[in-house]
Design a protein around this motif. Structure first.
Motif, PDB file in Angstrom:
ATOM      1  N   SER A  56      31.612  35.281  23.292  1.00 56.37           N
ATOM      2  CA  SER A  56      31.881  33.954  23.845  1.00 56.37           C
ATOM      3  C   SER A  56      33.334  33.720  24.223  1.00 56.37           C
ATOM      4  O   SER A  56      33.599  33.119  25.269  1.00 56.37           O
ATOM      5  N   PRO A  57      34.323  34.143  23.429  1.00 57.68           N
ATOM      6  CA  PRO A  57      35.706  33.927  23.860  1.00 57.68           C
ATOM      7  C   PRO A  57      35.961  34.579  25.216  1.00 57.68           C
ATOM      8  O   PRO A  57      35.521  35.702  25.478  1.00 57.68           O
ATOM      9  N   ALA A  58      36.686  33.878  26.080  1.00 55.76           N
ATOM     10  CA  ALA A  58      36.910  34.382  27.436  1.00 55.76           C
ATOM     11  C   ALA A  58      37.574  35.751  27.437  1.00 55.76           C
ATOM     12  O   ALA A  58      37.293  36.583  28.308  1.00 55.76           O
ATOM     13  N   ALA A  59      38.456  36.000  26.459  1.00 53.96           N
ATOM     14  CA  ALA A  59      39.141  37.290  26.410  1.00 53.96           C
ATOM     15  C   ALA A  59      38.164  38.449  26.227  1.00 53.96           C
ATOM     16  O   ALA A  59      38.471  39.590  26.602  1.00 53.96           O
ATOM     17  N   LYS A  60      37.005  38.163  25.660  1.00 55.49           N
ATOM     18  CA  LYS A  60      36.005  39.206  25.433  1.00 55.49           C
ATOM     19  C   LYS A  60      34.958  39.270  26.533  1.00 55.49           C
ATOM     20  O   LYS A  60      34.049  40.104  26.465  1.00 55.49           O
ATOM     21  N   SER A  61      35.073  38.413  27.534  1.00 58.11           N
ATOM     22  CA  SER A  61      34.048  38.374  28.579  1.00 58.11           C
ATOM     23  C   SER A  61      34.658  38.130  29.958  1.00 58.11           C
ATOM     24  O   SER A  61      34.959  39.074  30.679  1.00 58.11           O
ATOM     25  N   TYR A  62      34.888  36.870  30.297  1.00 57.87           N
ATOM     26  CA  TYR A  62      35.303  36.543  31.666  1.00 57.87           C
ATOM     27  C   TYR A  62      36.730  36.974  31.996  1.00 57.87           C
ATOM     28  O   TYR A  62      37.106  37.016  33.170  1.00 57.87           O
ATOM     29  N   LEU A  63      37.513  37.323  30.985  1.00 50.76           N
ATOM     30  CA  LEU A  63      38.850  37.861  31.213  1.00 50.76           C
ATOM     31  C   LEU A  63      38.910  39.361  30.933  1.00 50.76           C
ATOM     32  O   LEU A  63      39.998  39.949  30.928  1.00 50.76           O
ATOM     33  N   ASN A  64      37.768  39.972  30.717  1.00 51.87           N
ATOM     34  CA  ASN A  64      37.694  41.382  30.376  1.00 51.87           C
ATOM     35  C   ASN A  64      37.420  42.195  31.643  1.00 51.87           C
ATOM     36  O   ASN A  64      36.269  42.325  32.075  1.00 51.87           O
TER      37      ASN A  64
END
Length: 446
Positions: A56-64
């Motif tokens: 869920s954290p963006a750093a682990k998904s949409y910013l990855n």
């Protein structure tokens, strides 16, 4: 990418829904990505395929970047559309996309890099002959900042070179305050943007924030689609935008459009972008920055011009010419966009994540709601608090605001607090209805 293609939408929320729909309208397939928190989201349902990219954290998904590229390879797409926010103005991401063999739906990476650094963007604007706010080169330390500030004159703004979206800005009224805040401002910039470089810019009290929409293709086509006034802000975050800018002299409107095109041509711009200016009370205007992506407020430009900006983005990415020329573009009527966020405006805009227990959208002539949410969905604490964008068009500014007022009375959201009560007050505010306001107008009335 040519003909029928597959496009990965590297984003979430209402912009992901917007891009998926544009892909389908253009005859392309759309591939969505989603985090743990978004597995049942609207854009996931609408897409032809959806790929899970992480936690869920963006750093682990949409910013990855690695996860997004793996999703692109797995789903065998032709192109990647970054939307806005997240990695949309990240030159390294754009390079990684193209290096992996995909088309990046946006400007060239070197242009993103050039215009993403506020100091180099100022230099580019000056070289293009576009006026800039009196300011400085990057400053080395507090002592250097104090020397430069004396040359520019107070009040000033300390700006993070890598900042954007109204973030990374500190207003400074005098020498003592600059001594107090400069080192902290650089440290915050380093933490937030990975770059602690700062520069100084003269503050312009009473100025309006006016931005010009650009579209450009690789064949030399470059058009502006007039301007948007984004002066209703809180802590430099936009709350309400309208197009065209009210009570702007036609000569200034033409000059702003031409200045935006001049800069776009100078830097070799392609795809959609926005050139942002401050218009001072004396009518002079100054470049402040360029956003190298589609803007949150792009629907009001679509409303007054009839141009589908995301469709044009896809055309340019395919190598086609723009479907319009400067001579063919005109504007009609007026439009206003209200950002409906899950925040409590009567409690210092505190975010209010949680489940939406009621969600009744307004309708009627000239009313558009861009959202990815409905009743039963949850506002996640991991992401931006935007619930919906309410866009209202009218034959003139009065009708646009009247329709916005009616739509806000119909718009019902329960389960979380929202900014609807604030917007109801804004669209009936005599000062706002009387004409243009400046960027600190709302804060000065609070």
């Amino acid at each position: 990418m040519s003909g029928r293609g597959r496009i990965l939408v590297a984003n979430r929320g209402e912009i992901a829904v917007r891009v998926v729909r544009a892909c389908h309208a253009a005859g392309h397939e759309a591939v969505a990505v989603y985090s743990d928190a978004d597995k049942n989201a609207r854009w996931v349902e609408l897409a032809d395929e959806a790929v899970h990219i992480g936690g869920s954290p963006a750093a682990k998904s949409y910013l990855n970047t690695d996860a997004i590229l793996e999703a692109a390879k797995y789903s065998e797409v032709d192109a990647v559309h970054p939307g806005y926010g997240f990695l949309s103005e990240n030159a390294a991401f754009a390079r990684a996309v193209t290096a992996a063999g995909f088309t990046f739906v946006g400007p060239p990476p070197e242009v993103i890099e050039l215009m993403g650094d506020k100091a180099s963007a100022r230099t580019a604007a000056t070289a293009a002959g576009v006026p800039v706010v009196p300011g400085s080169r990057p400053v080395a330390d507090t002592a250097d900042a104090l020397r430069v500030a004396e040359e520019i004159g107070y009040p000033i703004l300390v700006k993070a070179a890598a900042g954007g979206g109204g973030r990374g800005i500190r207003p400074v009224r005098d020498r003592a305050q600059l001594e107090e805040v400069f080192a902290g401002a650089c440290a915050e910039a380093q933490s937030a943007f990975g770059d602690g470089t700062a520069y100084l810019e003269r503050a312009l009290p009473g100025a309006r924030h006016v931005e010009v929409q650009l579209l450009a293709d690789e064949h030399g086509g470059m058009v502006h689609l007039f301007e948007r006034d984004c002066s209703v802000q809180r802590r430099r975050q936009k709350l309400l935008e309208e197009a065209p800018a009210p009570e702007l002299p036609e000569s200034t409107r033409r000059e702003l459009g031409e200045a935006a095109r001049l800069l776009g041509n100078h830097v070799g711009y392609r795809n959609a972008g926005t050139v942002e200016f401050l218009v001072a009370p004396d009518g002079e205007f100054y470049f402040i920055e360029m956003n190298t992506r589609v803007q949150v407020e792009h629907p009001i430009t679509e409303a007054i011009t009839g141009v589908d900006l995301v469709a044009e983005q896809l055309r340019v990415a395919e190598g086609q010419r723009l479907s319009l020329s400067q001579e063919s573009v005109s504007h009609r009527g007026a439009a206003v966009e209200l950002r409906i966020n899950a925040e409590d405006p009567d409690n210092d805009f505190t975010p209010t994540p949680g489940e939406i227990t009621a969600f009744d959208q307004p309708g009627g002539p000239g009313v558009r709601v861009d959202t990815a949410l409905t009743r039963g969905d949850r506002i996640s604490p991991f992401y931006d608090s935007l619930i919906a964008k309410l866009v209202c068009w009218g034959a003139d500014r009065n009708q646009a605001y009247a329709r916005a007022g009616q739509a806000l009375r119909e718009f019902r959201i329960e389960g979380v607090a929202s900014t609807i009560p604030l917007h109801r007050r804004l669209v009936e505010d005599p000062e706002l209805l009387a004409g243009p306001v400046h960027t600190t107008w709302l804060e000065e009335r609070s």
